[in-house]
Design an enzyme around this catalytic site. Structure first.
Site, PDB file in Angstrom:
ATOM      1  N   SER A   1       0.830  -1.275   0.075  1.00  0.00           N
ATOM      2  CA  SER A   1       0.025   0.183   0.021  1.00  0.00           C
ATOM      3  C   SER A   1       0.833   1.137   0.130  1.00  0.00           C
ATOM      4  O   SER A   1       1.994   1.418   0.555  1.00  0.00           O
ATOM      5  CB  SER A   1      -0.929  -0.047   1.300  1.00  0.00           C
ATOM      6  OG  SER A   1      -1.466  -1.234   1.466  1.00  0.00           O
TER       7      SER A   1
HETATM    8  N1  SAH Z   1      -0.788  -3.735   3.731  1.00  0.00           N
HETATM    9  C1  SAH Z   1      -0.337  -4.597   2.840  1.00  0.00           C
HETATM   10  C2  SAH Z   1      -1.263  -4.592   1.552  1.00  0.00           C
HETATM   11  C3  SAH Z   1      -1.157  -5.622   0.892  1.00  0.00           C
HETATM   12  S1  SAH Z   1      -2.398  -5.844  -0.524  1.00  0.00           S
HETATM   13  C4  SAH Z   1       1.030  -4.069   2.283  1.00  0.00           C
HETATM   14  O1  SAH Z   1       1.386  -2.885   2.396  1.00  0.00           O
HETATM   15  O2  SAH Z   1       1.862  -4.912   1.889  1.00  0.00           O
HETATM   16  C5  SAH Z   1      -3.854  -6.922   0.177  1.00  0.00           C
HETATM   17  C6  SAH Z   1      -3.454  -8.270   0.582  1.00  0.00           C
HETATM   18  O3  SAH Z   1      -4.752  -8.747   0.992  1.00  0.00           O
HETATM   19  C7  SAH Z   1      -2.812  -9.317  -0.560  1.00  0.00           C
HETATM   20  O4  SAH Z   1      -1.652  -9.817  -0.182  1.00  0.00           O
HETATM   21  C8  SAH Z   1      -4.020 -10.249  -0.838  1.00  0.00           C
HETATM   22  O5  SAH Z   1      -3.701 -11.385  -1.013  1.00  0.00           O
HETATM   23  C9  SAH Z   1      -4.496 -10.287   0.634  1.00  0.00           C
HETATM   24  N2  SAH Z   1      -6.005 -10.686   0.716  1.00  0.00           N
HETATM   25  C10 SAH Z   1      -6.878 -10.696  -0.162  1.00  0.00           C
HETATM   26  N3  SAH Z   1      -8.251 -11.239   0.218  1.00  0.00           N
HETATM   27  C11 SAH Z   1      -8.091 -11.916   1.635  1.00  0.00           C
HETATM   28  C12 SAH Z   1      -8.448 -12.762   2.461  1.00  0.00           C
HETATM   29  N4  SAH Z   1      -9.591 -13.240   2.405  1.00  0.00           N
HETATM   30  N5  SAH Z   1      -7.631 -13.043   3.454  1.00  0.00           N
HETATM   31  C13 SAH Z   1      -6.444 -12.786   3.729  1.00  0.00           C
HETATM   32  N6  SAH Z   1      -5.807 -11.939   2.875  1.00  0.00           N
HETATM   33  C14 SAH Z   1      -6.415 -11.511   1.743  1.00  0.00           C
END
Ligand code: SAH
Length: 224
Positions: free
Chosen positions: A66
Site C-alpha cells: 500500500s
Molecule cells: N498492507 C499490505 C497490503 C497488501 S495488498 C502491504 O502494504 O503490503 C492486500 C493483501 O490482501 C494481498 O496480499 C491479498 O492476497 C490479501 N488478501 C485478499 N483477500 C484476502 C483474504 N480473504 N484473506 C487474507 N488475505 C487476503
C-alpha cells in the site's frame, strides 16, 4: 563520531514530511513508526529505488504494497494503545504489519497467499519483529480463537461490511476497511458500540486490491 542519518533515514523523513504530515496525519507515534520502518526491505530489489515514493508498488501475484500515506492513515484511524491486540487481514508484503507491530502489544496477521505470507514472515524475522503471529488462510473469517481484538485493519477492498470481523471486535474498538468496487471504494472507519451496533465515523476515497474470501456479503449491493 557524529552519527549521520543513513540515506534511507533521509528518504523516510522526507516521505513522512511530504506525503504524510502534509496530508494531515498528526499522531506522533504513527509518524515515528513510519519514519522508522524500512519500507525498502518490503519491496523487490527492482523497486527499491522507488520504495519511498508516494504510491503503491507491485509485490507479485497481482498484489501491492500500500501507499505510505494509506498505511499511516489506516493506522492513525485505529487509534491504538501500546497494549492493544490488533488483527490485520491481508499481510501482503508485511509493511503495514511492521508499522502496527511498533505501536501495539501483539499483531495477528492473516494472508491467503502462502508465498506472500512466507516472504513477509521472513522480512519481519530479519528485522527482529517478534510480536506478530501469522496465519495463512481466509481472513474474512477473522481469527476467532484470539478474538476480541482492540482494532481490526483490512488491507483489501471488501464488497460490504465484514460482519464476521465486526463480531470479533471488542466494544469501543475500531475497524478500518476499504468497502466497494475499485473506482468507488471508500476507506471506512467504524467504531463498535456497547450493544454490538457499529457507527460509521468516516469514509474516505481509496483504491485497494479486492478482498477474496468466504464470507457472504448480504449488504454488498446496498453498500456499493
Ligand atoms: N498492507 C499490505 C497490503 C497488501 S495488498 C502491504 O502494504 O503490503 C492486500 C493483501 O490482501 C494481498 O496480499 C491479498 O492476497 C490479501 N488478501 C485478499 N483477500 C484476502 C483474504 N480473504 N484473506 C487474507 N488475505 C487476503
Amino acid at each position: 563520531m557524529t552519527a549521520f542519518p543513513s540515506d534511507t533515514e533521509v528518504l523516510r523523513a522526507r516521505m513522512v514530511e511530504e506525503q504524510i504530515v502534509r496530508r494531515g496525519i498528526r499522531d506522533p507515534r504513527v509518524l515515528r513508526a513510519m519514519a522508522e520502518v524500512p519500507r525498502h526491505v518490503f519491496v523487490d530489489a527492482e523497486f527499491s529505488h522507488v520504495a519511498y515514493g508516494d504510491h503503491a508498488l507491485p509485490i507479485g501475484l497481482d498484489q501491492t504494497i500500500s501507499q505510505p500515506y494509506m498505511v499511516a492513515l489506516m493506522t492513525e484511524r485505529l487509534d491504538l494503545l501500546p497494549q492493544d491486540r490488533v488483527l490485520e487481514i491481508g499481510t501482503g508484503s508485511g509493511y503495514q504489519t511492521a508499522v502496527l507491530a511498533r505501536l501495539v502489544g501483539e499483531v495477528y496477521s492473516v494472508e491467503r497467499l502462502e508465498v506472500l505470507a512466507e516472504d513477509a514472515q521472513e522480512r519481519l524475522a530479519r528485522l527482529d519483529v517478534r510480536n506478530v503471529q501469522f496465519r495463512i488462510g481466509d481472513g474474512t473469517l477473522g481469527w476467532p480463537e484470539e478474538a476480541p481484538f482492540d482494532g481490526i485493519l483490512v488491507a483489501a477492498g471488501a464488497p460490504g461490511i465484514p460482519h464476521t470481523l465486526m463480531g470479533q471486535l471488542r466494544s469501543g474498538g475500531r475497524l478500518v476497511v476499504p468497502v466497494g468496487p475499485i473506482g468507488r471504494q471508500g476507506l471506512r472507519v467504524y467504531e463498535k458500540r456497547d450493544g454490538g451496533e457499529h457507527e460509521l465515523l468516516e469514509s474516505l476515497p481509496c483504491a485497494f486490491v479486492p478482498l477474496v474470501g468466504e464470507e457472504g456479503w448480504p449488504d454488498a449491493k446496498k453498500s456499493s
